[in-house]
Design an enzyme around this catalytic site. Sequence first.
Site, PDB file in Angstrom:
ATOM      1  N   HIS A 190     -15.871 -31.065   1.621  1.00  0.00           N
ATOM      2  CA  HIS A 190     -14.872 -32.078   1.258  1.00  0.00           C
ATOM      3  C   HIS A 190     -13.678 -32.122   2.182  1.00  0.00           C
ATOM      4  CE1 HIS A 190     -16.248 -33.674  -2.620  1.00  0.00           C
ATOM      5  NE2 HIS A 190     -16.806 -32.495  -2.785  1.00  0.00           N
ATOM      6  N   LYS A 242      -1.782 -40.971  -5.099  1.00  0.00           N
ATOM      7  CA  LYS A 242      -2.697 -39.902  -4.697  1.00  0.00           C
ATOM      8  C   LYS A 242      -1.899 -38.617  -4.669  1.00  0.00           C
ATOM      9  CE  LYS A 242      -3.590 -42.418  -0.964  1.00  0.00           C
ATOM     10  NZ  LYS A 242      -5.028 -42.346  -0.735  1.00  0.00           N
ATOM     11  N   ARG A 243      -2.576 -37.470  -4.501  1.00  0.00           N
ATOM     12  CA  ARG A 243      -1.820 -36.234  -4.375  1.00  0.00           C
ATOM     13  C   ARG A 243      -0.824 -36.333  -3.226  1.00  0.00           C
ATOM     14  NH1 ARG A 243      -3.110 -31.685  -7.587  1.00  0.00           N
ATOM     15  NH2 ARG A 243      -1.580 -30.613  -6.328  1.00  0.00           N
ATOM     16  N   LYS A 275      -1.553 -37.281   3.957  1.00  0.00           N
ATOM     17  CA  LYS A 275      -1.682 -38.589   3.331  1.00  0.00           C
ATOM     18  C   LYS A 275      -0.498 -39.506   3.672  1.00  0.00           C
ATOM     19  CE  LYS A 275      -4.578 -36.953  -0.543  1.00  0.00           C
ATOM     20  NZ  LYS A 275      -5.705 -37.887  -0.770  1.00  0.00           N
ATOM     21  N   THR A 289     -11.405 -41.877  -2.567  1.00  0.00           N
ATOM     22  CA  THR A 289     -12.111 -42.679  -3.553  1.00  0.00           C
ATOM     23  C   THR A 289     -11.135 -43.671  -4.180  1.00  0.00           C
ATOM     24  OG1 THR A 289     -11.723 -40.882  -5.134  1.00  0.00           O
ATOM     25  CG2 THR A 289     -13.935 -41.050  -4.163  1.00  0.00           C
ATOM     26  N   LYS A 303     -11.530 -47.804  -5.439  1.00  0.00           N
ATOM     27  CA  LYS A 303     -11.113 -48.386  -6.722  1.00  0.00           C
ATOM     28  C   LYS A 303     -10.257 -49.627  -6.480  1.00  0.00           C
ATOM     29  CE  LYS A 303     -10.624 -43.633  -8.397  1.00  0.00           C
ATOM     30  NZ  LYS A 303      -9.588 -42.583  -8.533  1.00  0.00           N
TER      31      LYS A 303
HETATM   32  C1  LIG Z   1      -9.208 -41.594  -7.682  1.00  0.00           C
HETATM   33  C2  LIG Z   1      -8.188 -40.587  -7.996  1.00  0.00           C
HETATM   34  C3  LIG Z   1      -7.749 -39.692  -7.015  1.00  0.00           C
HETATM   35  C4  LIG Z   1      -8.242 -39.745  -5.586  1.00  0.00           C
HETATM   36  O1  LIG Z   1      -7.406 -40.620  -4.859  1.00  0.00           O
HETATM   37  P1  LIG Z   1      -7.380 -40.638  -3.272  1.00  0.00           P
HETATM   38  O2  LIG Z   1      -6.494 -41.790  -2.960  1.00  0.00           O
HETATM   39  O3  LIG Z   1      -8.795 -40.894  -2.839  1.00  0.00           O
HETATM   40  O4  LIG Z   1      -6.845 -39.342  -2.813  1.00  0.00           O
HETATM   41  C5  LIG Z   1      -6.786 -38.765  -7.351  1.00  0.00           C
HETATM   42  N1  LIG Z   1      -6.271 -38.706  -8.594  1.00  0.00           N
HETATM   43  C6  LIG Z   1      -6.654 -39.557  -9.552  1.00  0.00           C
HETATM   44  C7  LIG Z   1      -6.017 -39.450 -10.895  1.00  0.00           C
HETATM   45  C8  LIG Z   1      -7.626 -40.517  -9.298  1.00  0.00           C
HETATM   46  O5  LIG Z   1      -8.004 -41.346 -10.275  1.00  0.00           O
END
Ligand SMILES: *Cc1c(COP(=O)(O)O)cnc(C)c1O
Length: 798
Positions: free
Chosen positions: A356, A536-537, A542, A644, A648
Amino acid sequence: MRPTLTQAPSAQDLREKILFHLTHTQGRGPEFATVFDWRLAVSYTVRDLMVGPWVGAIRAARDHGAKRVYYLSMEFLIGRILGDAIINLQLEPAIAEALTQLGLDEQEILDNEPDAALGNGGLGRLAACFMESLSSLRCPAYGYGIRYEHGLFRQSFENGQQVERPEDWLNQPHPWEFVRIDYSYRIGFKGQVETVDGRAVWHPGESVIARAYDTPVIGWGGDWANSLRLWGAHPTTLLDLPRFNAGDYAAAAEPEALARTLSRVLYPDDTTESGKELRLKQEYFLTSAALQDILRRFLAEHDDLSLLPQKVAIQLNDTHPAIAGPELIRLLMDDHGLPFERARDLARATLNYTNHTLLPEALERWSTWLMGRILPRHMQIIQMIDDDHRDATGRPSHVGIVHNDQVHMGELAFIMAGRVNGVSALHTDLVRDTVFADLHKLHPDRIVNQTNGVAPRRWLRMSNPSLTRLLDDTIGNGWTGDLDQLQGLEDHAQDASFRDSLRAAKRANKVWLSNGLLTKLGVKADPDAIFDVQIKRMHEYKRQLLNILEAIALWHRIHDDPNGGWTPRVKIFGGKAAPGYWLAKSVIHLINDVAATINSDPITSEYLQIAYPPNYNVSMAEDLIPAADLSEQISTAGKEASGTGNMKFTMNGALTIGTLDGANVEIRELVGSENFFLFGLTAEEAAAEKARPGHARAAIEASEDLQVALQLIAEGRFGQADSYYSLLDRTWNDDPFLVASDFDAYFAMQRQVDRAFADPASWVRMAALNIARSGFFSSDRTIRGYMRDIWDVRPVTA
Ligand SMILES: *Cc1c(COP(=O)(O)O)cnc(C)c1O
């Protein structure tokens, strides 16, 4: 779409069952019931409908002698279950009608459920989407994880700074789980290994019991459910009775407290390795319990261990369960008497590993000293695996599992896996060329790609009802189980009346979110502004810093020329930082300080607002993504394995501003480069730029906008300047993630976004094409890929 349930319950049936559970399970009369009571009554009613398909699926897998998939993951970021189960069982609109008849507010009931936050971010959420797709595809599967009593910490802000509080979702009854006291396994740690008649015997110095807690995961169509089996740690002896009788109550309870520590808390580090003893014990606890359970089930159906690879496929989600290689060999050798070579071959034909991350700080390593102390037998087997691989391959001396007194879990996972996969096309190429370049040369067929995906039931059908209605009306509802059907929207993108409806659906979501931002945060978000979202985190790679610096530079420009025809914009941030990651925390502080200044500036407030709702989690993502116009996917190229969140957003009709990183590359190829706002260095260029001495300073000196932004921070225009000296110093002098080098390109592309948004007809057309071309990003497609290329399993058909 699959046929609906054989006996879909009516609203009347559901209402009676809810009242039954309220009375007989919750023990409350309707006139005394709280929202919590009602939510549990509704949950038990829905759960009852999952049990038939669940028991049926387990029986069908056994009757067919089917190969099972086992997904081992330290994290499952599930979120809420009730709403998703209602969707997958196709109980809408009967449930809505039943609740109305009972005088209940459905939204209030759904919102009463706490998020199951048993994960940090993308990796754990992927595992949750995979569980849902495995059931939707009728693939016999088990998810194995840990039943953490405290999931990811709750985030709040005090004076703009992150404060962490423990999360306590299990402080209340969890209506979805079933305890299996008959499935308990002893997990040992420490102690000695002795050799008896040529066979190794491990005498653990400590042990705990792993007990199974099962949650059914219902698939789309409601006719198949797999189990998510989470392990809770329990003591081997409950109480030290002599001590209790002697009145030493605290000491008497010690065995229990020590054991429970193992499943007490989720480590809050995302993509950074923490190297703690308790973490290693947690990883072994999960892995050993899972493997003992897998072998028990296998041996209940077969008596020939050589059939194992034909009946069992195990997937390791990252290196966290990589101790599975040595553990499976140990069980086969020490408990079942197989010679090392056979045990090794069976393990390798059964295990697979998903990588990952390429970030060096995230690659797990354990000192041989710690490994040898906690897992002495495994340390011996690791050494055997390493020696054996060296002898078999004649590999170069710098390649291997044990180096400089450290066990490298990536190398261990790779060497013990039949297949190793990356999670996007670009990431898989980089896995082959960088982290595992040497091992890839020795095993050129082992690495394969499986681009990530997300579950369209949760991330579209459940979370975006206004868009779902439009999709159903336009192309029927078959897209829910076959997301490629969204292609049917291509033609409608040219149709002005469809575009008006799409725009109205998005606007309704924005109005709803705008109301929430006002009441919860006091931020005034104009629904006609661009809703620009980065959730995101918090991590340097990022680049939330790039985003907030752009906001400052834009604010400064608007301030200088308030009548410059600016496109109104609301920037929305969401995300937690690991508690020990102080640079990420200082970016959180900066965003909040900048928001406080900018939001109250009367000259610019019409054009720029910043909102940072605290405690980003799955439920918040479900609220924010449907209301987004612009998706920020701006990581330094070469650092984000897949992402991911990006998927979305795309399927919810947000356009992406992004770099050529992770799955952004595939998103852009599929939606078309003209429907994607690309900027920034490529992975190759980024690597070269980073190697150039003084790259940060040179980039800052070349950019007036960036200089101004950094200067405003240094002058203390946003909170205390000295809070940000380290951040500024790092940006000027090091900038490892190339915020400065990509700044101008990002700023310029944002102005192109402004212009594009000012032409609504064209913007909505682009949004429609993003949705129409997002079918590839269903996790159903990903799981089909794993079933075909890695697991060699087939769905069980009736
Ligand atoms: C989808 C999701 C992530 C992943 O987000 P990235 O932008 O791909 O890092 C992290 N936290 C939550 C709560 C999510 O739903």
